[in-house]
Design a protein around this motif. Structure first.
Motif, PDB file in Angstrom:
ATOM      1  N   VAL A  40      44.465  34.000  40.417  1.00  0.00           N
ATOM      2  CA  VAL A  40      44.633  34.985  41.490  1.00  0.00           C
ATOM      3  C   VAL A  40      43.424  35.911  41.556  1.00  0.00           C
ATOM      4  N   LEU A  41      42.954  36.371  40.393  1.00  0.00           N
ATOM      5  CA  LEU A  41      41.825  37.303  40.368  1.00  0.00           C
ATOM      6  C   LEU A  41      40.534  36.636  40.815  1.00  0.00           C
ATOM      7  N   VAL A  42      40.294  35.406  40.347  1.00  0.00           N
ATOM      8  CA  VAL A  42      39.055  34.713  40.699  1.00  0.00           C
ATOM      9  C   VAL A  42      39.030  34.363  42.179  1.00  0.00           C
ATOM     10  N   GLU A  43      40.177  33.965  42.735  1.00  0.00           N
ATOM     11  CA  GLU A  43      40.247  33.676  44.171  1.00  0.00           C
ATOM     12  C   GLU A  43      39.830  34.886  45.002  1.00  0.00           C
ATOM     13  N   ARG A  44      40.076  36.087  44.464  1.00  0.00           N
ATOM     14  CA  ARG A  44      39.774  37.322  45.183  1.00  0.00           C
ATOM     15  C   ARG A  44      38.679  38.107  44.476  1.00  0.00           C
ATOM     16  N   ALA A  45      37.758  37.401  43.834  1.00  0.00           N
ATOM     17  CA  ALA A  45      36.687  38.052  43.077  1.00  0.00           C
ATOM     18  C   ALA A  45      35.952  39.066  43.948  1.00  0.00           C
ATOM     19  N   GLY A  46      35.709  40.236  43.364  1.00  0.00           N
ATOM     20  CA  GLY A  46      35.002  41.285  44.083  1.00  0.00           C
ATOM     21  C   GLY A  46      35.910  42.216  44.838  1.00  0.00           C
ATOM     22  N   THR A  47      37.218  41.915  44.894  1.00  0.00           N
ATOM     23  CA  THR A  47      38.166  42.806  45.565  1.00  0.00           C
ATOM     24  C   THR A  47      39.215  43.272  44.561  1.00  0.00           C
ATOM     25  N   VAL A  48      39.912  44.342  44.916  1.00  0.00           N
ATOM     26  CA  VAL A  48      40.959  44.872  44.041  1.00  0.00           C
ATOM     27  C   VAL A  48      42.280  44.183  44.379  1.00  0.00           C
ATOM     28  N   VAL A  49      42.926  43.625  43.361  1.00  0.00           N
ATOM     29  CA  VAL A  49      44.227  42.975  43.528  1.00  0.00           C
ATOM     30  C   VAL A  49      45.291  43.907  42.963  1.00  0.00           C
ATOM     31  N   SER A  50      46.240  44.275  43.773  1.00  0.00           N
ATOM     32  CA  SER A  50      47.262  45.222  43.323  1.00  0.00           C
ATOM     33  C   SER A  50      48.147  44.590  42.249  1.00  0.00           C
ATOM     34  N   LYS A  51      48.730  45.451  41.421  1.00  0.00           N
ATOM     35  CA  LYS A  51      49.634  44.967  40.371  1.00  0.00           C
ATOM     36  C   LYS A  51      50.858  44.291  40.983  1.00  0.00           C
ATOM     37  N   ASP A  52      51.345  44.843  42.095  1.00  0.00           N
ATOM     38  CA  ASP A  52      52.512  44.239  42.745  1.00  0.00           C
ATOM     39  C   ASP A  52      52.214  42.824  43.218  1.00  0.00           C
ATOM     40  N   LEU A  53      51.011  42.615  43.787  1.00  0.00           N
ATOM     41  CA  LEU A  53      50.656  41.280  44.252  1.00  0.00           C
ATOM     42  C   LEU A  53      50.518  40.315  43.083  1.00  0.00           C
ATOM     43  N   ASN A  56      40.057  47.423  35.320  1.00  0.00           N
ATOM     44  CA  ASN A  56      41.239  48.103  35.838  1.00  0.00           C
ATOM     45  C   ASN A  56      40.797  49.198  36.794  1.00  0.00           C
ATOM     46  N   VAL A  57      41.308  49.189  37.981  1.00  0.00           N
ATOM     47  CA  VAL A  57      41.022  50.241  38.968  1.00  0.00           C
ATOM     48  C   VAL A  57      42.240  51.160  38.987  1.00  0.00           C
ATOM     49  N   PRO A  58      42.135  52.373  38.427  1.00  0.00           N
ATOM     50  CA  PRO A  58      43.305  53.251  38.284  1.00  0.00           C
ATOM     51  C   PRO A  58      44.061  53.435  39.590  1.00  0.00           C
ATOM     52  N   GLN A  59      45.390  53.360  39.482  1.00  0.00           N
ATOM     53  CA  GLN A  59      46.322  53.547  40.592  1.00  0.00           C
ATOM     54  C   GLN A  59      46.234  52.462  41.659  1.00  0.00           C
ATOM     55  N   GLN A  60      45.392  51.420  41.429  1.00  0.00           N
ATOM     56  CA  GLN A  60      45.247  50.378  42.449  1.00  0.00           C
ATOM     57  C   GLN A  60      45.561  48.989  41.914  1.00  0.00           C
ATOM     58  N   GLY A  61      44.914  48.576  40.837  1.00  0.00           N
ATOM     59  CA  GLY A  61      45.159  47.235  40.315  1.00  0.00           C
ATOM     60  C   GLY A  61      43.996  46.744  39.468  1.00  0.00           C
ATOM     61  N   TYR A  62      43.674  45.464  39.593  1.00  0.00           N
ATOM     62  CA  TYR A  62      42.618  44.846  38.789  1.00  0.00           C
ATOM     63  C   TYR A  62      41.639  44.129  39.715  1.00  0.00           C
ATOM     64  N   SER A  63      40.391  44.022  39.237  1.00  0.00           N
ATOM     65  CA  SER A  63      39.363  43.329  40.014  1.00  0.00           C
ATOM     66  C   SER A  63      38.532  42.444  39.094  1.00  0.00           C
ATOM     67  N   PHE A  64      38.253  41.217  39.561  1.00  0.00           N
ATOM     68  CA  PHE A  64      37.365  40.306  38.844  1.00  0.00           C
ATOM     69  C   PHE A  64      35.953  40.573  39.353  1.00  0.00           C
ATOM     70  N   ILE A  65      35.055  41.111  38.520  1.00  0.00           N
ATOM     71  CA  ILE A  65      33.770  41.625  38.982  1.00  0.00           C
ATOM     72  C   ILE A  65      32.596  40.705  38.669  1.00  0.00           C
ATOM     73  N   ALA A  66      32.810  39.641  37.869  1.00  0.00           N
ATOM     74  CA  ALA A  66      31.696  38.733  37.570  1.00  0.00           C
ATOM     75  C   ALA A  66      31.395  37.853  38.777  1.00  0.00           C
ATOM     76  N   SER A  67      30.156  37.402  38.866  1.00  0.00           N
ATOM     77  CA  SER A  67      29.757  36.491  39.937  1.00  0.00           C
ATOM     78  C   SER A  67      30.416  35.132  39.740  1.00  0.00           C
ATOM     79  N   VAL A  68      30.995  34.583  40.820  1.00  0.00           N
ATOM     80  CA  VAL A  68      31.714  33.311  40.749  1.00  0.00           C
ATOM     81  C   VAL A  68      31.030  32.313  41.687  1.00  0.00           C
ATOM     82  N   GLN A  69      30.751  31.115  41.166  1.00  0.00           N
ATOM     83  CA  GLN A  69      30.186  30.041  41.974  1.00  0.00           C
ATOM     84  C   GLN A  69      31.201  28.926  42.116  1.00  0.00           C
ATOM     85  N   ARG A  70      31.381  28.475  43.343  1.00  0.00           N
ATOM     86  CA  ARG A  70      32.262  27.335  43.595  1.00  0.00           C
ATOM     87  C   ARG A  70      31.426  26.071  43.678  1.00  0.00           C
ATOM     88  N   MET A  71      31.824  25.056  42.898  1.00  0.00           N
ATOM     89  CA  MET A  71      31.065  23.821  42.851  1.00  0.00           C
ATOM     90  C   MET A  71      32.036  22.640  42.909  1.00  0.00           C
TER      91      MET A  71
END
Length: 465
Positions: free
Chosen positions: A46-59, A98-113
């Motif tokens: 879930v985090l890698v699919e949305r790399a670079g964005t904040v994913v809420s804990k509820d999601l 961890n982004v306080p009060q928001q959720g988690y974000s995958f911040i490393a660069s991801v390459q799709r191959m």
């Protein structure tokens, strides 16, 4: 990065030194597969699919546990394990923040191959049974054990019959699955009667042919479940394993401590029961004993809801059953036949009432009486006699009060204190310190059981005379 959400069967996602194959649920560090639990992999995807964005804990919770109600602590434990597995924070590399009060974000660069996916898959090993129902009211102790066990390595979870020791231990094992390279293994010691069988039973459960020496290099968690009846051999075994296998962790469940070297003992408390002053359904549902009762009642009676007029009856059921999960589950199983009013009225006959356990449960968990029989049958004659006589106390009592009331030819005053401590150790008698003085109390269910034994013995003696 949104295109990462449209993953086909050939997609491989690369970040840092890792290659993630979502279709095979496999992550490689070079050529080495990372051992990681299924929930951690779900979170990673879930985090890698949305790399670079904040994913809420509820999601995250909705995606990873779509059909279950779970607490946020479950997510935090899995995120922490995922970070450990990826070496997050080591050598300056960061992956999940961890982004306080928001959720988690995958911040490393991801390459799709597109690469040929590996053929072999190395998955974590375990023999944990499938969970059929959620664990209620144990987040705090589960979280504490999950944090402490990898560090302390050897812990024993202690408590009376029906308190839920096995349930808690198995939940901890599930959460730590991805932490241990050689997996987590449950060994049910209740399946053996002879302590001499313990080593062989352990080897069979672990599927080892080379003897216990094979565990020397294991990075694993062993859950030795129900160890009270093989206490001495279990003590020796755990001490030997702790010394010979430095990467092994052991979690024991028992009705009394092993008293082994290096053992950390944690006593499991009952579920919380609301006070008599509780107001409203919302407040009543904040207590874990009520949560469990309602959850199990709903499973038996479709559409069951806790109403304002039901609170007093449900509270009384939970209080009279001491907040014991097994007793509450067995009581809730009768909701169809008796309704709440009938259930409350039958509490004085609790051992006749609480007999409809799950058919899949072990025999000692299919009724409350069977659970107490398991402990009682392992007492010596003097301990049994003391338990019978202590049943005359309806409220908490002091040692001196006990001596004054129960002393007899079998129970001389000098030995009563020692015997009472042994009942405390065996989780049949509870002890609290009030104003510096120890006070003792029998659980309502244990007291009812002991009274029945006392009455039975009296009738037997009368028949003999």
């Amino acid at each position: 990065m949104n295109s990462l959400r449209d993953l086909n069967s050939e997609a491989v996602l690369r970040f840092g030194p890792y290659a993630f194959y979502p279709s095979q649920r496999l992550i490689l560090d070079g050529d080495r597969p990372l051992r990681m639990g299924g929930r951690a992999l779900d979170i990673l995807q879930v985090l890698v699919e949305r790399a670079g964005t904040v994913v809420s804990k509820d999601l995250l919770i909705a995606r990873v546990w779509p059909t279950s109600v779970v607490e946020e602590i479950n997510l935090r434990v899995h995120i922490a394990a995922l970070r450990r597995a990826l070496g997050d924070g080591q050598n300056g590399q960061r992956y999940i923040v961890n982004v306080p009060q928001q959720g988690y974000s995958f911040i490393a660069s991801v390459q799709r191959m597109h690469e040929r996916t590996p053929i072999s898959i190395d998955r974590p090993q375990h023999n944990l049974p499938a969970r059929l129902t959620p664990v209620t009211g144990r987040d705090s102790v589960v979280g504490s054990l999950s944090r402490q066990l990898p560090v302390r390595r050897f812990m024993t979870l202690v408590g009376p019959a029906g308190i839920g020791k096995s349930t808690v231990a198995l939940r901890v094992a599930e959460l730590l699955l991805q932490h241990y390279g050689d997996g987590v293994w449950r060994v049910d010691l209740a399946l053996i009667d002879n302590p001499a069988q313990l080593d062989e039973h352990l080897l069979r459960a672990l599927e080892l042919n080379g003897g216990l020496a094979a565990l020397a290099h294991w990075h694993a968690l062993l859950v030795l479940d129900n160890g009270e009846h093989v206490l001495e051999r279990c003590r020796t075994l755990t001490e030997d394993l702790m010394a010979s296998a430095p990467r092994l962790s052991i979690l024991v469940t028992s009705r009394e401590p092993l008293r082994a070297r290096g053992e950390t003992v944690l006593r499991l408390p009952p579920l919380s029961v609301p006070p008599i002053s509780v107001h409203g359904v919302t407040e009543a549902m904040s207590y874990s004993a009520v949560q469990l009762f309602v959850s199990r009642a709903r499973a038996r009676q479709q559409g069951f809801v806790l109403r304002e007029q039901d609170i007093k009856a449900v509270r009384e059921v939970c209080r009279r059953l001491d907040g014991l999960p097994l007793a509450i589950e067995l009581a809730a199983a009768q909701i169809d036949a008796l309704a709440l009013v009938g259930l409350q009225a039958q509490l004085d006959n609790c051992f006749e009432l609480l007999t409809l356990g799950r058919r899949t449960a072990v025999p000692r968990h299919q009724s409350l009486k069977a659970a107490l029989d398991w402990s009682y049958e392992r007492l010596n004659v003097r301990e049994q006699t003391l338990l019978h006589r202590l049943a005359v106390f309806k409220m908490a009592f002091t040692l001196q009060a006990a001596v004054d009331v129960i002393q007899c030819a079998v129970l001389r005053p000098p030995v009563v204190a020692g015997l009472m401590q042994r009942l405390v150790d065996k989780s049949l008698l509870s002890m609290d310190t009030v104003h510096g003085q120890p006070r003792y109390r029998l659980l309502n269910t244990t007291r009812r059981y002991a009274l029945e034994k006392l009455e039975h013995n009296a009738q037997t003696l009368m028949a003999v005379e």
